[in-house]
Structure formats: C-alpha cells, structure tokens
Design an enzyme around this catalytic site. Structure first.
Site, PDB file in Angstrom:
ATOM      1  N   PHE A 162      -5.170   1.472 -13.537  1.00  0.00           N
ATOM      2  CA  PHE A 162      -5.946   1.549 -12.291  1.00  0.00           C
ATOM      3  C   PHE A 162      -7.116   2.530 -12.389  1.00  0.00           C
ATOM      4  O   PHE A 162      -7.471   3.215 -11.441  1.00  0.00           O
ATOM      5  CB  PHE A 162      -5.036   1.843 -11.086  1.00  0.00           C
ATOM      6  CG  PHE A 162      -4.384   0.578 -10.596  1.00  0.00           C
ATOM      7  CD1 PHE A 162      -3.453  -0.078 -11.382  1.00  0.00           C
ATOM      8  CD2 PHE A 162      -4.758  -0.009  -9.395  1.00  0.00           C
ATOM      9  CE1 PHE A 162      -2.905  -1.293 -10.993  1.00  0.00           C
ATOM     10  CE2 PHE A 162      -4.215  -1.219  -8.993  1.00  0.00           C
ATOM     11  CZ  PHE A 162      -3.276  -1.859  -9.800  1.00  0.00           C
ATOM     12  N   CYS A 199      -4.485  -6.342   0.491  1.00  0.00           N
ATOM     13  CA  CYS A 199      -3.619  -5.162   0.616  1.00  0.00           C
ATOM     14  C   CYS A 199      -4.396  -3.845   0.692  1.00  0.00           C
ATOM     15  O   CYS A 199      -4.319  -3.135   1.695  1.00  0.00           O
ATOM     16  CB  CYS A 199      -2.646  -5.113  -0.546  1.00  0.00           C
ATOM     17  SG  CYS A 199      -1.660  -6.598  -0.657  1.00  0.00           S
ATOM     18  N   LYS A 243       3.893 -26.544   4.620  1.00  0.00           N
ATOM     19  CA  LYS A 243       4.232 -25.673   3.485  1.00  0.00           C
ATOM     20  C   LYS A 243       5.669 -25.913   3.047  1.00  0.00           C
ATOM     21  O   LYS A 243       5.966 -26.005   1.855  1.00  0.00           O
ATOM     22  CB  LYS A 243       4.108 -24.210   3.909  1.00  0.00           C
ATOM     23  CG  LYS A 243       2.764 -23.588   3.684  1.00  0.00           C
ATOM     24  CD  LYS A 243       2.959 -22.102   3.906  1.00  0.00           C
ATOM     25  CE  LYS A 243       1.718 -21.322   3.758  1.00  0.00           C
ATOM     26  NZ  LYS A 243       1.960 -19.897   3.948  1.00  0.00           N
TER      27      LYS A 243
HETATM   28  C1  UGA Z   1      -1.664  -4.165  -4.683  1.00  0.00           C
HETATM   29  C2  UGA Z   1      -0.747  -3.167  -5.424  1.00  0.00           C
HETATM   30  O1  UGA Z   1      -1.224  -2.978  -6.763  1.00  0.00           O
HETATM   31  C3  UGA Z   1       0.696  -3.689  -5.474  1.00  0.00           C
HETATM   32  O2  UGA Z   1       1.547  -2.691  -6.063  1.00  0.00           O
HETATM   33  C4  UGA Z   1       1.158  -3.969  -4.036  1.00  0.00           C
HETATM   34  O3  UGA Z   1       2.478  -4.517  -4.018  1.00  0.00           O
HETATM   35  C5  UGA Z   1       0.213  -4.967  -3.388  1.00  0.00           C
HETATM   36  O4  UGA Z   1      -1.127  -4.423  -3.377  1.00  0.00           O
HETATM   37  C6  UGA Z   1       0.651  -5.205  -1.959  1.00  0.00           C
HETATM   38  O5  UGA Z   1       0.610  -4.271  -1.152  1.00  0.00           O
HETATM   39  O6  UGA Z   1       1.161  -6.312  -1.654  1.00  0.00           O
HETATM   40  P1  UGA Z   1      -2.844  -6.509  -5.301  1.00  0.00           P
HETATM   41  O7  UGA Z   1      -3.661  -6.265  -4.071  1.00  0.00           O
HETATM   42  O8  UGA Z   1      -2.154  -7.805  -5.480  1.00  0.00           O
HETATM   43  O9  UGA Z   1      -1.681  -5.376  -5.430  1.00  0.00           O
HETATM   44  O10 UGA Z   1      -3.775  -6.321  -6.584  1.00  0.00           O
HETATM   45  P2  UGA Z   1      -4.242  -5.099  -7.492  1.00  0.00           P
HETATM   46  O11 UGA Z   1      -4.032  -5.486  -8.892  1.00  0.00           O
HETATM   47  O12 UGA Z   1      -3.675  -3.819  -7.034  1.00  0.00           O
HETATM   48  O13 UGA Z   1      -5.839  -5.100  -7.201  1.00  0.00           O
HETATM   49  C7  UGA Z   1      -6.370  -4.751  -5.915  1.00  0.00           C
HETATM   50  C8  UGA Z   1      -7.884  -4.615  -6.003  1.00  0.00           C
HETATM   51  O14 UGA Z   1      -8.239  -3.471  -6.799  1.00  0.00           O
HETATM   52  C9  UGA Z   1      -8.575  -5.809  -6.689  1.00  0.00           C
HETATM   53  O15 UGA Z   1      -9.808  -6.072  -6.042  1.00  0.00           O
HETATM   54  C10 UGA Z   1      -8.804  -5.331  -8.110  1.00  0.00           C
HETATM   55  O16 UGA Z   1      -9.885  -5.966  -8.734  1.00  0.00           O
HETATM   56  C11 UGA Z   1      -9.098  -3.854  -7.866  1.00  0.00           C
HETATM   57  N1  UGA Z   1      -8.811  -2.996  -9.040  1.00  0.00           N
HETATM   58  C12 UGA Z   1      -7.552  -2.841  -9.522  1.00  0.00           C
HETATM   59  C13 UGA Z   1      -9.863  -2.313  -9.644  1.00  0.00           C
HETATM   60  O17 UGA Z   1     -11.017  -2.419  -9.214  1.00  0.00           O
HETATM   61  N2  UGA Z   1      -9.598  -1.491 -10.705  1.00  0.00           N
HETATM   62  C14 UGA Z   1      -8.342  -1.319 -11.200  1.00  0.00           C
HETATM   63  O18 UGA Z   1      -8.193  -0.545 -12.176  1.00  0.00           O
HETATM   64  C15 UGA Z   1      -7.302  -2.013 -10.605  1.00  0.00           C
END
Ligand code: UGA
Length: 454
Positions: A266, A278, A49
């Site tokens: 969300f 996450c 990496k």
């Molecule tokens: C999440 C948090 O949103 C971030 O703020 C945080 O920093 C991150 O985890 C972490 O802890 O590192 P992430 O997992 O990258 O971010 O992605 P998200 O956009 O939050 O989506 C997570 C899951 O929820 C995905 O499967 C997505 O499809 C789903 N989701 C999200 C929904 O089903 N509906 C929504 O309205 C939003």
C-alpha cells in the site's frame, strides 16, 4: 502470491450459515463458507440476482467465486433465495453483508442493515440459538441498532440470539485469496458464547483469530481502512514533493518500505488518488463519526482534501501539454476499474478523469480488461468508444492515458504500439512504466515524481 490448495482447507465443525446480501462482500464470503464445508444459504431481495446465482452465473466477477458456487450448488450445500425464512430459521450464524452506501454528508447509510436485521428477527426460530453478525462496514455502536431491529422483527417472540461483528478485510479482486490468506480474522462480541460459535467458522485457517468487544471490532475495520488510505495519501504527497525536488517516488517507496515498521504494501502512488466503494466512504464516515463525538480527526480531514485534489493536479499536467480545449483531439485510455483485477468501476477515479477530459472536448477510446460493461453504465456512449482489444486505443490518438494499475499494462509493446499514435505521448497516473525505457524509445512520458536516470 502463494498458490492455495483449496480442497485441503476444510472446517471440522460445519455450520448452517446464512449470508444476507450477494454483493462484492456477501457473495465471495458465501462462496468460501460453502467451500469450507458449511451449509450456506445466501439471501438477496433482487430476484434476478438470485436466479442468476442459482443457475451458476455470477452477478459480479471475483476469481474462484463462480467455481465454488457451482460446486456448492451441485453438492446441494449452497443455494440463493429471496426468502429469509429459508435461510434464517435453521441458521447457526447469520452474516449481514448488505451495502452501507455513503450519505450526502459522508456518514454511512444504515437503512439496508436495519431492514436486514428486522427481517432476520421476523424469521429466527424460537428453539435455536443464532449469532447475528455484521460483516458490512458499520459505524461504532451499530450493534445496538441491530439488536433492537432483530427484537422488533421478532415482535415479542422468544428468540435466542446474540449480536457480533466480523469485519471484512478482503480486497475486491482478491476476495477469495484474502479469505484464505488474511493476516487475521477479527471477531467482536459482548457474548462469550457468540465468540465461541463464530470462531469455530475460522479455526481451520492458519491465521490469528483476534477476539475483542463488539465496539472495538467495529472500530478496527474503520481504523484499518482509513490507516491504509492515509498510507496511500502519504506516498502520493511524497510523489508530489519528489516532482519538485528531483527525487524518484518509486525509489523512496521501496526505500522506506524495507523498514518492517512501515512495510512495503500500500505504498503504490497514484496521481489520481484512491477510489472504490470502501476507502473514500470510510474515510468520510470516520471523520464524521469524530465530529458527531466532538472530535475533529484532523489527519482524515487532510486525507480527504489531498485525495480530492490529486485528480486536478493530474488534469493540470495534461492541460499544460495539450491545452484546455481538447476539441478535435482523441485520447486513448487504459483502465476504468477503480483498481486492478476487478470489473467494478463504482467510485473509480478513472471514471472521473474520463468525464473531465470528455467535458473538455476530447473524444475517448477506452480499454479495460474487465470493467468496460460497468463503465459503460456510468459513462454512456457520447464521444466514447469501448474497445475489445487494447491495441485499438493506440490507433490515431493524440495521447495515451493510463488510469488503472492492471499488471498486464506493464507488458505491452509500447515501442511498436506508440507508432500507431498521432504523437507518442503517455500520461501514466499509475506508475506502470519505466521512464528510462520510455525515454530510450523516444516516447514522451509523464508520471509525477519519477526521475530519468539514464
Ligand atoms: C479495501 C481494503 O484494502 C480491504 O482490506 C477492505 O476489506 C475493503 O476495502 C473493504 O472495506 O471492503 P478495496 O477497496 O477492495 O479494499 O481495494 P484496495 O486494494 O484496498 O484499493 C483501494 C483503492 O486504493 C484503489 O483505488 C487502489 O487503486 C488504491 N491503491 C491501493 C493505491 O492507490 N495504492 C496502493 O498501494 C494500494
């Protein structure tokens, strides 16, 4: 999303920064710290990496990161290394951004954080003050372990450091955007000096820097992620109910989202539940933290249960239409990543759905704009074809299944593409298409809790 003029946003107090771990959190963080005008050294134990990054190739995809790293390499303000001493001995601030994978019982595995803290302790200079910061999501109380591991690594040498927490709120796929446009930066420490040094890294951003004690900072990260996971689960349950009472979940989400106390973000329902590295891990970990402290966090218990059941509800819908024996059937799949705009398919509900459908005998043709390589590592080649072009997943398939919320999926010409299918049947787990348009075009369309109004 707003355009960012990256070159205008610079720190006035450049620092020497070390970032330990070059994954989805560490590498984008290192890239933006470098872009802001700091001297950054990124450390990873994986030499492949490190070599890749130093030659300007990124081990992960994240928009803008490659450009920032290449610029840092050219300006000699960024380098990657396997050597802790190169990164840590002159650092003002060291960020620990290594993985904290879930254990079998749902707690976070802190092995890598502890090893990183120990190595930091071995390499801290004696004549320099350094702030050691956890950026990875870590259970409340981890700072004590980090402090002890640094001291153990220092092995009696007189090192001058404080421990702090700076939880990461960036979303995969939008990491750089979120680093510039976050609603807040949270920093926690029980040392005022550490809070001051750490806040200087972010003070040029147009955002709130929220300072607190270190335990609260650690808990803010879990509380934020689990609250958002609960919000998604809530709207998923509303969708399940809409299906029974004849209401439309997209309208309900829009209608409640207009209340600023609720907010519209969300609230996108998903028939297959949330995934990724996450939310599932953090919901489990906070639930476990409660149990370890003699407290049952009941809402989170329900979130875990509902989220696990979502996939089976979705499969059940497919079975009711196509039967439980899918031998001789071919399914086209759009999307394998756990969400849009990322190449990451770890803990993706889409991968779980594909495994189940293949287990029921189906042959699969799949397309994802970025995640086919990572998906192939998880799914192999048996009964699955990876397509370079989305049009191919429509060819001679018995149904199409949409599993990731890529925005481009909304724009395809479904009327002409479905003509290439054996039957024009679409199961849309991500609420991407309009049921009215589908009906008008004679496409058999399934999406839980949607109402056809025309
Ligand atoms: C999440 C948090 O949103 C971030 O703020 C945080 O920093 C991150 O985890 C972490 O802890 O590192 P992430 O997992 O990258 O971010 O992605 P998200 O956009 O939050 O989506 C997570 C899951 O929820 C995905 O499967 C997505 O499809 C789903 N989701 C999200 C929904 O089903 N509906 C929504 O309205 C939003």
């Amino acid at each position: 999303m707003d355009e960012i003029n990256f070159d205008d946003i610079k720190t006035s107090r450049p620092k020497n920064i070390a970032v330990i771990g070059t994954g989805y959190v560490g590498l984008p963080s290192a890239a933006v710290f470098s872009k802001w005008g700091n001297n950054v050294v990124a450390v990873d134990i994986d030499k492949n990496k490190v070599d890749m990054i130093n030659s300007g190739r990124m081990p992960i995809y994240e928009e803008y990161v490659e450009d920032f790293i290449k610029e840092g390499l050219a300006n000699k303000t960024f380098m990657a290394t396997t050597d802790y001493s190169l990164a840590v001995s002159s650092a003002d601030v060291v960020f620990i951004a290594v993985g904290t994978p879930g254990t079998e019982v749902g707690t976070a595995n802190m092995k890598y954080v502890e090893e990183a803290a120990f190595s930091i302790g071995q390499n801290l200079a004696e004549d320099k003050y350094t702030v050691v910061v956890t950026k990875s999501t870590v259970p409340v109380g981890t700072h004590k372990m980090v402090n002890d591991a640094v001291l153990k690594g220092a092995n009696g040498r007189k090192v001058d450091f404080d421990v702090a927490s700076n939880p990461e709120f960036l979303r995969e796929g939008y990491a750089v955007y979120d680093s510039y446009h976050g609603d807040r930066v949270v920093i926690g420490s029980d040392s005022d000096k550490a809070l001051q040094v750490l806040s200087e890294i972010f003070e040029h951003l147009d955002t709130i820097i929220f300072k607190t004690d270190i335990s609260s900072s650690e808990l803010i990260k879990y509380a934020a992620n689990t609250f958002l996971a609960t919000k998604i689960t809530f709207i998923n349950e509303i969708a399940n109910l809409c299906d029974r009472v004849g209401a439309d979940v997209k309208s309900v989400a829009a209608g409640i989202g207009l209340d600023v106390r609720i907010g519209k973000r969300f609230l996108n329902p998903t028939e297959i539940g949330f995934g990724g590295t996450c939310f599932p891990k953090d919901v489990n970990a906070l639930y476990q933290l409660g149990l370890e402290n003699n407290y049952e966090f009941k809402i989170l218990g329900s979130v875990i249960n509902v989220n696990e059941k979502q996939i089976y509800r979705f499969i059940d819908r497919i079975v009711r239409r196509l039967g439980s024996n899918l031998e001789g059937k071919t399914l086209g799949i759009l999307g394998t990543a756990f969400k849009d705009n990322t190449d990451d398919s770890r803990h993706s509900s889409a991968i779980d759905v594909i495994r189940i459908l293949r287990g029921m005998g189906a042959k699969i043709k799949v397309y994802d704009p970025l995640a086919l390589n990572t998906s192939k590592e998880l799914l192999g080649d048996t009964n699955i074809e990876y397509m370079d072009n989305y049009k191919e997943v429509f060819n001679k398939v018995d149904a199409l299944v949409i599993l990731t919320e890529w925005q481009e999926f909304k724009n395809y010409d479904y009327l002409s593409l479905t003509k290439n299918m054996n039957f024009p049947v679409i199961f849309d787990a991500r609420y991407m298409l309009d049921p009215n348009v589908m009906k008008e075009n004679g496409i058999e369309y399934y999406s839980r809790g949607r109402k056809v109004t025309k």
